[in-house]
Write a protein that holds these residues in place. Structure first.
Motif, PDB file in Angstrom:
ATOM      1  N   SER A  80     -60.456  54.880 -18.648  1.00  0.00           N
ATOM      2  CA  SER A  80     -59.987  54.272 -19.162  1.00  0.00           C
ATOM      3  C   SER A  80     -60.766  53.479 -19.868  1.00  0.00           C
ATOM      4  O   SER A  80     -61.815  53.273 -19.970  1.00  0.00           O
ATOM      5  CB  SER A  80     -59.629  53.624 -17.776  1.00  0.00           C
ATOM      6  OG  SER A  80     -59.088  54.279 -16.460  1.00  0.00           O
ATOM      7  N   VAL A  88     -57.566  54.347 -24.256  1.00  0.00           N
ATOM      8  CA  VAL A  88     -58.106  55.992 -23.381  1.00  0.00           C
ATOM      9  C   VAL A  88     -58.836  56.013 -24.622  1.00  0.00           C
ATOM     10  O   VAL A  88     -58.698  57.127 -25.376  1.00  0.00           O
ATOM     11  CB  VAL A  88     -56.863  56.785 -23.589  1.00  0.00           C
ATOM     12  CG1 VAL A  88     -56.964  57.942 -22.766  1.00  0.00           C
ATOM     13  CG2 VAL A  88     -56.009  55.778 -22.310  1.00  0.00           C
ATOM     14  N   TYR A 124     -55.272  52.545 -17.685  1.00  0.00           N
ATOM     15  CA  TYR A 124     -56.290  52.845 -16.955  1.00  0.00           C
ATOM     16  C   TYR A 124     -55.686  53.602 -16.039  1.00  0.00           C
ATOM     17  O   TYR A 124     -55.349  54.091 -15.837  1.00  0.00           O
ATOM     18  CB  TYR A 124     -57.266  51.208 -15.986  1.00  0.00           C
ATOM     19  CG  TYR A 124     -56.338  50.512 -14.449  1.00  0.00           C
ATOM     20  CD1 TYR A 124     -55.915  49.467 -15.339  1.00  0.00           C
ATOM     21  CD2 TYR A 124     -56.259  50.922 -13.289  1.00  0.00           C
ATOM     22  CE1 TYR A 124     -55.127  48.234 -14.355  1.00  0.00           C
ATOM     23  CE2 TYR A 124     -55.387  50.442 -12.494  1.00  0.00           C
ATOM     24  CZ  TYR A 124     -55.032  49.773 -12.857  1.00  0.00           C
ATOM     25  OH  TYR A 124     -54.354  48.345 -11.951  1.00  0.00           O
ATOM     26  N   PRO A 126     -56.583  57.007 -16.931  1.00  0.00           N
ATOM     27  CA  PRO A 126     -55.504  58.288 -18.081  1.00  0.00           C
ATOM     28  C   PRO A 126     -55.164  59.631 -16.911  1.00  0.00           C
ATOM     29  O   PRO A 126     -56.247  59.891 -16.152  1.00  0.00           O
ATOM     30  CB  PRO A 126     -56.022  58.553 -18.678  1.00  0.00           C
ATOM     31  CG  PRO A 126     -56.901  57.827 -18.760  1.00  0.00           C
ATOM     32  CD  PRO A 126     -57.523  57.393 -17.827  1.00  0.00           C
ATOM     33  N   VAL A 141     -50.667  57.709 -18.374  1.00  0.00           N
ATOM     34  CA  VAL A 141     -51.076  56.760 -17.540  1.00  0.00           C
ATOM     35  C   VAL A 141     -50.391  55.401 -17.733  1.00  0.00           C
ATOM     36  O   VAL A 141     -49.508  55.339 -18.110  1.00  0.00           O
ATOM     37  CB  VAL A 141     -52.315  56.054 -18.782  1.00  0.00           C
ATOM     38  CG1 VAL A 141     -51.266  55.643 -20.481  1.00  0.00           C
ATOM     39  CG2 VAL A 141     -53.591  55.556 -18.769  1.00  0.00           C
ATOM     40  N   ASN A 150     -44.962  53.216 -17.045  1.00  0.00           N
ATOM     41  CA  ASN A 150     -46.803  54.330 -16.744  1.00  0.00           C
ATOM     42  C   ASN A 150     -45.222  54.813 -17.626  1.00  0.00           C
ATOM     43  O   ASN A 150     -44.968  54.749 -18.048  1.00  0.00           O
ATOM     44  CB  ASN A 150     -46.444  55.223 -15.527  1.00  0.00           C
ATOM     45  CG  ASN A 150     -46.566  54.655 -14.325  1.00  0.00           C
ATOM     46  OD1 ASN A 150     -48.176  54.729 -14.207  1.00  0.00           O
ATOM     47  ND2 ASN A 150     -46.303  54.190 -13.115  1.00  0.00           N
ATOM     48  N   ASP A 174     -52.253  55.409 -11.510  1.00  0.00           N
ATOM     49  CA  ASP A 174     -53.194  57.082 -12.220  1.00  0.00           C
ATOM     50  C   ASP A 174     -52.098  58.183 -11.622  1.00  0.00           C
ATOM     51  O   ASP A 174     -52.455  59.270 -10.794  1.00  0.00           O
ATOM     52  CB  ASP A 174     -53.767  56.529 -10.199  1.00  0.00           C
ATOM     53  CG  ASP A 174     -54.773  55.709 -10.164  1.00  0.00           C
ATOM     54  OD1 ASP A 174     -55.183  54.783 -10.799  1.00  0.00           O
ATOM     55  OD2 ASP A 174     -55.740  55.741  -9.455  1.00  0.00           O
TER      56      ASP A 174
END
Length: 577
Positions: A80, A88, A124, A126, A141, A150, A174
């Motif tokens: 993250s 990333v 955040y 990934p 991610v 997303n 997530d």
């Protein structure tokens, strides 16, 4: 599409205007040189490496939420980054010990632009997966900026960059992607329960979608809840998240974090005969946690969870995960870091080896691997010194921007690096002209040489220690009337709402005809800000200060402390009267 193109055009125009404005100020830009970051943690002094050992965490400092994949002998790991730019961070290894920094996956500001994003938003958690059926890597991610949501990006070779983000039509956070032996793809992610079915605060679910590999989209109507709440819904588990799906010996395994990113964090595992479930929890859950041990244990590692598995050298499984190393005041200034442990999967379920006892700082090397960390271009760990005089053709990837690219405000100079000052200052939720390096040790020094002559009280250049826009220290040179001052200020954000309170802690007149050395030094929770006018002898300004505002548990959010080379033409810090 037209609306998206217009937004991108506006963004490009704004960045161009900012860059032009900064160029106008280039004549008055500070020059930084001879930066030295030195880590001095006692745990590494007390635990020197033997020939067959290496340290964990493998990525020290603010590198949370690791995910990992493998193609042949190549391992790629992402973490993250939140509002840091590029987004990333990605690393490459041949052996899970020696890692090379490849920069950031999301490095095109026209496509990922966190310019107005709080420091703990951005991107955040990934996931990264290699698909052998089409020889393609996928990074998926959640992006909390620019209306992206997303997204997924692809490449044939992570060392050569990534394609443009593809927006995926689902909510939650997530996400990770899994490709089965038959080539079918599936996306799993954390989400809220169906409307009206939330049973308690922290109640979450894991959802799955079929993935259209040809058209890169989730297939509408295929979403299904495969875990409700966690291992045992009757116990009201909180924050089931960070799911990863695996296949071994014909069975499917779903591994998730449970308990929230804090003291109750853990990793749990489920099994099914089908990728769509039903998933039955292992009787031995959790398979990784640090929540059961004494709070005052030596060399404490805590908050362990949010893991991913990979088959490593010699067909030994390993798991990467996040954890924290609190200081003596139990504060988390280095943030959530990336750790690694071998995983025993000789039985039905995987278990992190020694992941259910207090974690140790050293591990045995995989057979046949040499520890080259900190050498030959490999990322360092343990105690190390990083020096940079900015003479290299390429700026080291460990230097990062906040809410925008570092290239927008840096310019190579004959004797160092110019930071072209933006009008924004460190307290604003905008790109700032600050070049950051993560705090990677509890005890460290960060020293630089500054050549600068501010023209007005609006001008300031120096260094910052920052957790977020409302939790930081600023230590820099500015002007008041006809005199030049070195000022130390503290910015705080009570309860993280309302206005940020700025307080000048100390100031001293300085002569700017010669360069001045600035230093941030910490020993656990004790921070000092020192300066030298002769290049050798340091004086302290402001005494010994608490690092509390630089800790995650006090400042809030998900990042770790960062140390920055900072310039602004929007300064509002005044010397003490």
């Amino acid at each position: 599409m037209k609306n998206k193109q217009f937004i991108m055009w506006c963004t490009t125009l704004l960045l161009a205007f900012t860059a032009v404005n900064a160029q106008k100020k280039a004549k008055n830009a500070p020059i930084f040189s001879n930066v030295v970051y030195e880590g001095m943690d006692q745990v590494y002094k007390d635990n020197p490496l033997k020939e067959n050992e290496f340290y964990t965490p493998i990525l020290q400092g603010f590198y949370p939420d690791p995910a990992i994949t493998r193609k042949g002998d190549d391992y790629y790991m992402v973490c993250s980054s939140f509002a840091v730019f590029p987004g990333v961070p990605i690393f490459h290894s041949k052996d899970l010990v020696n890692w090379t920094d490849l920069g950031g996956v999301l490095n095109n500001v026209d496509e990922f632009n966190p310019h107005d994003t709080g420091i703990s938003a951005g991107v955040y958690a990934p996931g990264i997966t290699y698909n052998p059926h089409n020889d393609t890597f996928y990074m998926i991610v959640t992006a909390f900026s620019g209306g992206l949501g997303n997204i997924i990006v692809k490449t044939k070779d992570p060392k050569q960059g990534w394609g443009s983000p593809i927006k995926l039509d689902f909510g939650g956070i997530d996400p990770s992607i899994f490709f089965d032996d038959d080539g079918k793809g599936y996306v799993v992610h954390n989400d809220a329960p169906d409307k009206g079915k939330e049973l308690y605060s922290g109640h979450r679910v894991i959802k799955m979608w079929d993935y259209d590999v040809e058209n890169d989209k989730v297939i509408p109507g295929t979403d299904k809840i495969i875990v409700d709440g966690g291992v045992d819904l009757s116990k009201k588990p909180i924050w089931i998240e960070a799911p990863h799906l695996y296949k071994k010996d014909g069975s499917y395994y779903l591994m998730c974090a449970e308990g929230g990113t804090g003291g109750w964090h853990s990793e749990v595992i489920f099994k099914s005969d089908s990728p769509k479930g039903p998933f039955i929890p292992a009787p031995s859950n959790p398979i990784l946690t640090q929540r059961y041990f004494a709070k005052d244990r030596e060399n404490k590692v805590d908050w362990a969870g949010h893991a991913d598995l990979v088959k490593g050298p010699n067909d030994q499984y390993y798991g990467v995960f996040l954890a924290v190393r609190p200081n003596e005041e139990d504060r988390v200034n280095t943030g959530r870091e990336t750790f690694i442990l071998p995983v025993d999967w000789s039985g039905e379920f995987p278990v992190f080896e020694n992941g259910l006892i207090p974690l140790e700082p050293k591990l045995e090397m995989p057979k046949g691997v040499d520890n080259k960390t900190g050498q030959d271009g490999f990322f360092p760990n343990g105690n190390f010194t990083f020096k940079d005089d900015f003479s290299a053709d390429k700026l080291d990837y460990r230097w990062i921007g906040l809410r925008g690219p570092r290239e927008a405000f840096i310019e190579k100079a004959k004797n160092g690096l110019k930071i072209l000052p933006f009008e924004t200052n460190i307290k604003e939720v905008k790109p700032t002209s600050t070049l950051f390096h993560r705090q990677m040790h509890r005890s460290f020094s960060f020293t630089t040489t500054l050549e600068y002559k501010p023209k007005s009280e609006k001008d300031l250049a120096g260094v910052v220690a920052l957790q977020n826009e409302g939790s930081n220290y600023v230590f820099g040179v500015t002007k008041k009337d006809k005199d030049y001052y070195l000022v130390l200020a503290k910015n705080t954000w009570p309860r993280r709402q309302g206005e940020i309170i700025s307080e000048t802690l100390a100031s001293v007149k300085v002569d700017v005809k010669e360069p001045i050395k600035l230093q941030i030094k910490a020993n656990g929770d004790k921070y000092e800000f020192n300066y030298s006018s002769n290049g050798t002898d340091f004086e302290n300004l402001g005494g010994v200060l608490s690092g509390a505002i630089l800790s995650t548990d006090v400042a809030g959010g998900f990042t770790g402390a960062m140390l920055g080379l900072y310039a602004t033409s929007g300064n509002d810090i005044q010397p003490n009267k």
